[in-house]
Structure formats: structure tokens, C-alpha cells
Scaffold this motif. Sequence first.
Motif, PDB file in Angstrom:
ATOM      1  N   ILE A 190       0.850  -1.198   0.000  1.00  0.00           N
ATOM      2  CA  ILE A 190       0.000   0.000   0.000  1.00  0.00           C
ATOM      3  C   ILE A 190       0.883   1.245   0.000  1.00  0.00           C
ATOM      4  O   ILE A 190       1.753   1.399   0.869  1.00  0.00           O
ATOM      5  CB  ILE A 190      -0.945  -0.012   1.217  1.00  0.00           C
ATOM      6  N   PRO A 191       0.703   2.134  -0.971  1.00  0.00           N
ATOM      7  CA  PRO A 191       1.571   3.331  -1.051  1.00  0.00           C
ATOM      8  C   PRO A 191       1.261   4.330   0.056  1.00  0.00           C
ATOM      9  O   PRO A 191       0.166   4.342   0.617  1.00  0.00           O
ATOM     10  CB  PRO A 191       1.214   3.911  -2.425  1.00  0.00           C
ATOM     11  N   ALA A 192       2.252   5.174   0.334  1.00  0.00           N
ATOM     12  CA  ALA A 192       2.050   6.233   1.329  1.00  0.00           C
ATOM     13  C   ALA A 192       1.090   7.298   0.801  1.00  0.00           C
ATOM     14  O   ALA A 192       0.343   7.907   1.558  1.00  0.00           O
ATOM     15  CB  ALA A 192       3.388   6.869   1.691  1.00  0.00           C
ATOM     16  N   SER A 193       1.127   7.496  -0.524  1.00  0.00           N
ATOM     17  CA  SER A 193       0.260   8.510  -1.142  1.00  0.00           C
ATOM     18  C   SER A 193      -0.187   8.049  -2.515  1.00  0.00           C
ATOM     19  O   SER A 193       0.551   7.359  -3.226  1.00  0.00           O
ATOM     20  CB  SER A 193       1.006   9.846  -1.263  1.00  0.00           C
ATOM     21  N   ILE A 209      -8.929   1.022  -5.683  1.00  0.00           N
ATOM     22  CA  ILE A 209      -7.927   1.339  -4.668  1.00  0.00           C
ATOM     23  C   ILE A 209      -8.480   1.092  -3.262  1.00  0.00           C
ATOM     24  O   ILE A 209      -7.782   0.564  -2.383  1.00  0.00           O
ATOM     25  CB  ILE A 209      -7.436   2.792  -4.839  1.00  0.00           C
ATOM     26  N   GLN A 210      -9.747   1.439  -3.055  1.00  0.00           N
ATOM     27  CA  GLN A 210     -10.373   1.181  -1.755  1.00  0.00           C
ATOM     28  C   GLN A 210     -10.392  -0.316  -1.453  1.00  0.00           C
ATOM     29  O   GLN A 210     -10.082  -0.748  -0.338  1.00  0.00           O
ATOM     30  CB  GLN A 210     -11.796   1.749  -1.742  1.00  0.00           C
ATOM     31  N   LYS A 211     -10.745  -1.098  -2.449  1.00  0.00           N
ATOM     32  CA  LYS A 211     -10.820  -2.554  -2.282  1.00  0.00           C
ATOM     33  C   LYS A 211      -9.435  -3.143  -1.998  1.00  0.00           C
ATOM     34  O   LYS A 211      -9.265  -3.975  -1.103  1.00  0.00           O
ATOM     35  CB  LYS A 211     -11.421  -3.178  -3.551  1.00  0.00           C
ATOM     36  N   LEU A 212      -8.425  -2.696  -2.753  1.00  0.00           N
ATOM     37  CA  LEU A 212      -7.075  -3.233  -2.609  1.00  0.00           C
ATOM     38  C   LEU A 212      -6.421  -2.792  -1.302  1.00  0.00           C
ATOM     39  O   LEU A 212      -5.575  -3.502  -0.745  1.00  0.00           O
ATOM     40  CB  LEU A 212      -6.203  -2.803  -3.799  1.00  0.00           C
ATOM     41  N   SER A 213      -6.791  -1.621  -0.797  1.00  0.00           N
ATOM     42  CA  SER A 213      -6.202  -1.099   0.447  1.00  0.00           C
ATOM     43  C   SER A 213      -6.879  -1.683   1.679  1.00  0.00           C
ATOM     44  O   SER A 213      -6.256  -1.766   2.750  1.00  0.00           O
ATOM     45  CB  SER A 213      -6.295   0.427   0.492  1.00  0.00           C
ATOM     46  N   GLY A 214      -8.146  -2.048   1.552  1.00  0.00           N
ATOM     47  CA  GLY A 214      -8.874  -2.628   2.680  1.00  0.00           C
ATOM     48  C   GLY A 214      -8.932  -1.714   3.879  1.00  0.00           C
ATOM     49  O   GLY A 214      -9.148  -0.498   3.764  1.00  0.00           O
ATOM     50  N   ASN A 218      -7.184   4.337   5.341  1.00  0.00           N
ATOM     51  CA  ASN A 218      -7.049   5.610   6.054  1.00  0.00           C
ATOM     52  C   ASN A 218      -5.597   6.031   6.251  1.00  0.00           C
ATOM     53  O   ASN A 218      -5.325   7.162   6.637  1.00  0.00           O
ATOM     54  CB  ASN A 218      -7.752   5.529   7.416  1.00  0.00           C
ATOM     55  N   GLN A 219      -4.669   5.108   5.984  1.00  0.00           N
ATOM     56  CA  GLN A 219      -3.246   5.457   6.094  1.00  0.00           C
ATOM     57  C   GLN A 219      -2.735   6.152   4.828  1.00  0.00           C
ATOM     58  O   GLN A 219      -1.671   6.755   4.846  1.00  0.00           O
ATOM     59  CB  GLN A 219      -2.415   4.184   6.325  1.00  0.00           C
ATOM     60  N   VAL A 220      -3.503   6.049   3.745  1.00  0.00           N
ATOM     61  CA  VAL A 220      -3.067   6.592   2.453  1.00  0.00           C
ATOM     62  C   VAL A 220      -3.404   8.075   2.364  1.00  0.00           C
ATOM     63  O   VAL A 220      -4.526   8.491   2.663  1.00  0.00           O
ATOM     64  CB  VAL A 220      -3.742   5.834   1.282  1.00  0.00           C
ATOM     65  N   LYS A 221      -2.420   8.877   1.959  1.00  0.00           N
ATOM     66  CA  LYS A 221      -2.656  10.304   1.729  1.00  0.00           C
ATOM     67  C   LYS A 221      -3.096  10.495   0.278  1.00  0.00           C
ATOM     68  O   LYS A 221      -2.347  10.175  -0.651  1.00  0.00           O
ATOM     69  CB  LYS A 221      -1.372  11.110   1.979  1.00  0.00           C
ATOM     70  N   PHE A 222      -4.296  11.007   0.088  1.00  0.00           N
ATOM     71  CA  PHE A 222      -4.815  11.244  -1.259  1.00  0.00           C
ATOM     72  C   PHE A 222      -4.500  12.674  -1.684  1.00  0.00           C
ATOM     73  O   PHE A 222      -4.814  13.633  -0.971  1.00  0.00           O
ATOM     74  CB  PHE A 222      -6.318  10.980  -1.323  1.00  0.00           C
ATOM     75  N   THR A 223      -3.876  12.801  -2.847  1.00  0.00           N
ATOM     76  CA  THR A 223      -3.445  14.107  -3.360  1.00  0.00           C
ATOM     77  C   THR A 223      -4.085  14.344  -4.721  1.00  0.00           C
ATOM     78  O   THR A 223      -4.264  13.407  -5.502  1.00  0.00           O
ATOM     79  CB  THR A 223      -1.914  14.141  -3.497  1.00  0.00           C
TER      80      THR A 223
END
Length: 265
Positions: A190-193, A209-214, A218-223
Motif C-alpha cells: 500500500i503506497p504512502a500517497s 484502490i479502496q478494495k485493494l487497500s482494505g 485511512n493510512q493513504v494520503k490522497f493528493t
Amino acid sequence: MKVLLLKEPKDKDSGPDPYIKELGSYSLEATLIPVLSFEFTSLDSLFDKLSHPECYGGLVFTSPRALEAIKICLKEKSKNEAWSKSLKQMWNIKPTYVVGKATASLVEEIGLIPQGEKAGNAEKLAEYICSREKPNSSALLFPCGALKREVLPTALREKDIALESLTVYQTTQHPDLQESLSSYFSQQGIPASVAFFSPSGVKFCLQHIQKLSGDLINQVKFTAIGPSTAEALQDAGMAVSCTAESPTAQGLAAAIHRALQPHNC
């Protein structure tokens, strides 16, 4: 830290991708995944309109794809000759309004002089055009995509500045998108951003992306590359950590760097 960029890589023949290079300067490891495919349409109609510059007050481009449509037209020898001999010069006595550096550089490639590239988005370009154009003058020709936003046409209409839109490309999901995303998450984690470059990118990618991140989403920063993309993310219920101050590699890299600092954004 790893960063996922949801955009097509730059043509390898023209050197390293500027986004990967800029993020690398912040010690961030970026990967590009193409999100969109484009199908060009109405090219005969486009060149017919370009053949009559006397009917228009200028040109407006808010997407590199619209310039790609023109470049496809100009591959035909007779059209290229007509453009080089007279049409280019006739258009160059009129303004060519653009959003962003990528679009501006493609305008220069076909021999025109861009104006307003620092506007950065459709809202600011509309303000720029309204400050320079007189009401009820000849229409500005606006080659665009089927998914264009109505911000610019609405703003110009309110100021009685005529705009003639012509759809020259359709946007669809890249055929390899799902496979590319699954491969990235399984190999890189899972990437940082994650950086989005268009509302269409949000539409086609976010659910995957939501499915793959599970549970770690909430740890992912969306830019976002700009305000319209940020708005699309927010409308989809996602928190936007940062939006690039300018739609450039430098602007996005700086935004992601800030977003990844502790207690920032």
C-alpha cells in the motif's frame, strides 16, 4: 516511501518522466499507472473549423488531448500543407488560450503562441479570458472532450463571450487498469500517497484502490493535481490531504512531500 501516480508515463523518447524525477528529489519512489484511454472523434469537422479562422475570435485548449486531435489531422499531407502555408499564421494573429504547461507546449509544437498557461485551471483561465475578450465578439473555438466540465463555458456565457465547443475525443478506462493496480498492490504494497490527475481518474480508480487497500485505506494520503480533481475525491467521500498549488510536477511533488510530513495538512 512509495507514491502511486494515476497517470500515463511520459514518452520515453523525451527523457525521464518529470513527476518521477521531482518526487525522487524528495526521496519518494513514484510509480505511474495509466488510467485513461482516448478515442478521437469528429476530426474532419475539427479541421474544417480550423480551416476558417476568419469565423472565430481565437482558440481555447484545456486539455493536451485536444492538441493531439489536431496533430492527428496534420499527419495528412494536404492538411499539413494548408496549415503551414496559411492557416497557422492566420490563427496566430488571434489569441490561443490554454491551461497548464503541458497543453502550452503542445500548442507551441503546432506553431501557435499560447496565452494564459499560468492560469492552472478552468476557473482561472475563464477569468483571464474575460479580462481580455470583449462581449459579443466572434466565438472562441473550443475543441474538448466529451467529459468537459461546464465551469469555463458557463463563466464565459455569463460575460456574453461566445464559445463554440466541439467534442474531439471520448474518455474511457484504460483496458489494463485493474490488472495494473492489482499487480502494483500485490508487489509494492500500500503506497504512502496516491495522486489523482482528473475527475475521470477518480471515477475509474477509486473503488479499486479502496478494495485493494482494505482496512488500511485511512493510512493513504490522497493528493489531487487541481481543484476539480480534489472536488471529485471529496464528492466520493474521500479526505484530500493536499492539492497541488500548480498543475505541474514541481507543484504536485511539493504537495505530496508536505502531505507526508507528520502533523501536516
